[in-house]
Design an enzyme around this catalytic site. Structure first.
Site, PDB file in Angstrom:
ATOM      1  N   ASP A 277       9.045   0.919 -11.410  1.00  0.00           N
ATOM      2  CA  ASP A 277       9.411   1.861 -10.344  1.00  0.00           C
ATOM      3  C   ASP A 277      10.932   2.021 -10.329  1.00  0.00           C
ATOM      4  OD1 ASP A 277       9.898   3.257  -8.022  1.00  0.00           O
ATOM      5  OD2 ASP A 277       8.668   1.984  -6.735  1.00  0.00           O
TER       6      ASP A 277
ATOM      7  N   SER B  73       6.347   3.451  -0.169  1.00  0.00           N
ATOM      8  CA  SER B  73       7.373   4.488  -0.274  1.00  0.00           C
ATOM      9  C   SER B  73       7.906   4.843   1.118  1.00  0.00           C
ATOM     10  CB  SER B  73       6.776   5.700  -0.991  1.00  0.00           C
ATOM     11  OG  SER B  73       7.771   6.547  -1.450  1.00  0.00           O
TER      12      SER B  73
ATOM     13  N   HIS C  89       6.625   4.494  -9.777  1.00  0.00           N
ATOM     14  CA  HIS C  89       6.521   4.419  -8.321  1.00  0.00           C
ATOM     15  C   HIS C  89       5.087   4.629  -7.839  1.00  0.00           C
ATOM     16  CE1 HIS C  89       7.801   4.665  -4.211  1.00  0.00           C
ATOM     17  NE2 HIS C  89       7.410   5.909  -4.081  1.00  0.00           N
TER      18      HIS C  89
END
Lengths: 204, 386
Positions: free
Chosen positions: B325, B159, B358
């Protein structure tokens, strides 16, 4: 890695690759050819593979492989980035074989292509005698579920190489019992008795 | 989190009691401000080898911190990647030296808006300069200089951590032998900026935010920060995962109450996520760090062409994305792969099948872990790390 451990067709491809070169294997599976080339010929290899399990299997062996396919992932590489771009038993399953072949010869000095020959006598016989789409050892799918959407004969392929301005540097026909014969197309014997064709191409 | 603006002399800061800190600098920020000194708080695991070639920098995500593998000093919860780190583990502490630093702008001991501005003696609040992912990376580079590490064996992160990995590889290419950007992008998408803006507006709409000066006023915008976290948390999951975990199940009741109580389990879960988050995170830090992510655009920084960011790179890359995601979808990783291909870089890329959204990069995903392991092993062999 012992050469006898490598699948027969991959071993023939490996024989065409010079040592210490840069190779892109398109549709590399878990990377057995790349691994063999790395260990026996010190080749700097990269791979493209569609399946997650194939890619992660290859990465686990320390190979550099990306998830992708021949139709979409060749265009980004710079020209002449590789000495050889290999496409084994896959060209007939691509959406745009001509463009794929052109891309291979743009990004590589050579292309190595193997494909099932739709001109093989068993294929011809199946259509002629039974009026049915052939299902053979190298074309093992029924017409409705085959991934092979762009089948061709060895002679057809030779025409395509001509059309895109490529040169066939080596042609090898492989019959159903694995016997090999070098040929220069057009060659009616190769087109009739070769179950598979293997080609080393270069730019003219 | 609402620690007093200035800790009384002799009182140890609980946030940095179990980690290292150092005053480093100067640090020139992208916005033009030069910070003479910045404090960096970091944690290490394993030991550095004699030729300093086994260091792995782990970059944390938006709300992560340096407590990668040991309990969080404020919440007591296990470290955010504790399942991966340990002797003989995937992140093998007998083999590698792991460094994880709290990012610039963070709230766990590294200089950020809740720390005291030495010039005023008051918390920085909104007078803290706006920072970027590049600034975070440059602060980490100061830390490496401080530790005497010239080249990292690997930089890894998911991320926002993945953004830092990309920035590392682009702006300090010779210091990065291998790069592992996970579930990330080379630029924050319009949708992601939009979600961040919702979170920021929730914080700023809380009257207790006090224009950013809540530490001076002894208030805490916990309601706004909690709403921000609730909204963001949804983006970290997937519809399938939400449905599997909660469906339309009711929370400790058999019928709906015809009111606005948390009737549904998902509501109760989100409220819990929001309220536990405010115990450990600073609202202004949330504003600054989300802004840094919004500003990130590695293509724009390189003349609009992402490939330029990696020209001539010798770094080995492995990118990993997850099918479900939708915050950092696979196509973003694929764009990075294409840019790396364009400069003939050494790159691997796997899209891991997962329905966990995610957050999959923080969870137990065997195929993901096998890929991490394989790439690290292969890179270690190349680097000559036994």
């Amino acid at each position: 890695m012992n050469p006898s451990q490598l699948r027969f067709d991959l071993r023939m491809i490996a024989d065409m690759v010079a040592p210490k070169t840069r190779v892109l294997d398109v549709g590399c599976g878990e990377g057995e050819l790349l691994k063999f080339l790395r260990e026996t010929k010190k080749v700097d290899g990269r791979g493209i593979e569609l399946s997650m399990s194939g890619v992660s299997g290859a990465v686990r062996q320390g190979l550099s492989v990306i998830q992708g396919d021949a139709d979409t992932d060749l265009k980004d590489y710079p020209a002449q980035a590789f000495d050889y771009v290999i496409l084994s038993q896959t060209l007939q399953a691509t959406r745009n074989p001509r463009e794929v072949l052109e891309q291979m010869l743009r990004i590589g000095r050579h292309a190595i292509v193997s494909l099932p020959n739709f001109g093989h006598w068993r294929v011809r016989l199946s259509l002629l005698a039974h009026g049915r789409m052939p299902v053979t050892s190298s074309l093992g799918f029924a017409w409705y579920d085959t991934p092979n959407i762009h089948l061709c004969t060895i002679d057809d392929f030779a025409d395509l190489t001509e059309a895109i301005g490529a040169k066939i540097e080596k042609g090898i026909a492989i019959d159903s019992s694995g016997r090999t014969r070098a040929f220069t197309p057009p060659d009616w014997k190769a087109n009739l008795f070769g179950e598979n064709g293997l080609f080393l191409l270069g730019n003219k | 989190m609402n620690l007093p603006p200035a800790l009384a002399p002799g009182v140890t800061d609980p946030r940095t009691q179990t980690c290292s800190t150092a005053e480093l600098g100067p640090l020139r920020l992208d916005c033009g401000v030069v910070m003479d000194r910045v404090t960096v708080a970091w944690r290490t695991y394993g030991s550095l080898n004699a030729d300093k070639s086994n260091a792995v920098l782990v970059c944390h995500a938006l709300t992560g911190d340096q407590y990668l593998a040991d309990p969080h000093p404020v919440t007591g919860k296990p470290g955010w990647w504790h399942t991966l780190v340990g002797p003989g583990n995937l992140f093998d502490t007998e083999r590698y030296f792991f460094i994880c630093a709290n990012v610039l702008g963070g709230c766990m001991g590294t200089t950020g808006p809740m720390e005291i501005n030495p010039e005023t003696g008051k918390p920085w609040g909104l007078s803290f300069p706006v920072i970027t992912i590049g600034d975070m990376v440059n602060a980490q580079a100061l830390l490496l200089d401080h530790l005497g590490i010239e080249q990292l064996f690997c930089v890894v992160g998911g991320s926002m951590g993945g953004m830092q990995v990309l920035e590392w590889a682009a702006s300090h290419p010779r210091r990065v032998f291998a790069a592992l950007p996970i579930a990330t992008s080379y630029r924050h998408s319009a949708q992601n900026i939009a979600f961040h803006e919702v979170g920021r507006q929730a914080i700023m709409a809380d009257p207790d935010w006090m224009g950013g000066d809540y530490l001076l006023h002894g208030t805490s915008p916990h309601r706004g920060l909690s709403v921000a976290r609730m909204a963001a948390h949804i983006t970290y999951l997937s519809e399938v995962a939400l449905h599997r975990k909660f469906g339309r199940k009711l929370q400790n009741r058999t019928n709906v109450t015809y009111g606005f109580d948390a009737d549904f389990q998902i509501e109760s879960y989100l409220r819990h996520q929001g309220s536990t988050f405010v115990e450990r995170f600073d609202a202004n830090s949330y504003l600054y760090i989300t802004r840094a992510m919004d500003y990130f655009d590695l293509a724009a920084e390189n003349g609009g062409k992402l490939a330029n960011a990696f020209k001539g790179t010798q770094t080995r890359f492995c990118l990993i994305s997850f099918t479900s995601d939708w915050l950092f979808p696979t196509q973003e990783s694929r764009a990075i792969v294409h840019a790396l291909n364009a400069v003939a870089a050494n790159v691997s890329f796997v899209e891991v099948e997962s329905d966990k959204g995610h957050d999959a990069f923080l969870l137990d995903e065997p195929e993901f872990h096998r890929t991490l392991q394989g790439f690290l092993d292969g890179a270690a062999e190349q680097r000559g790390l036994g």
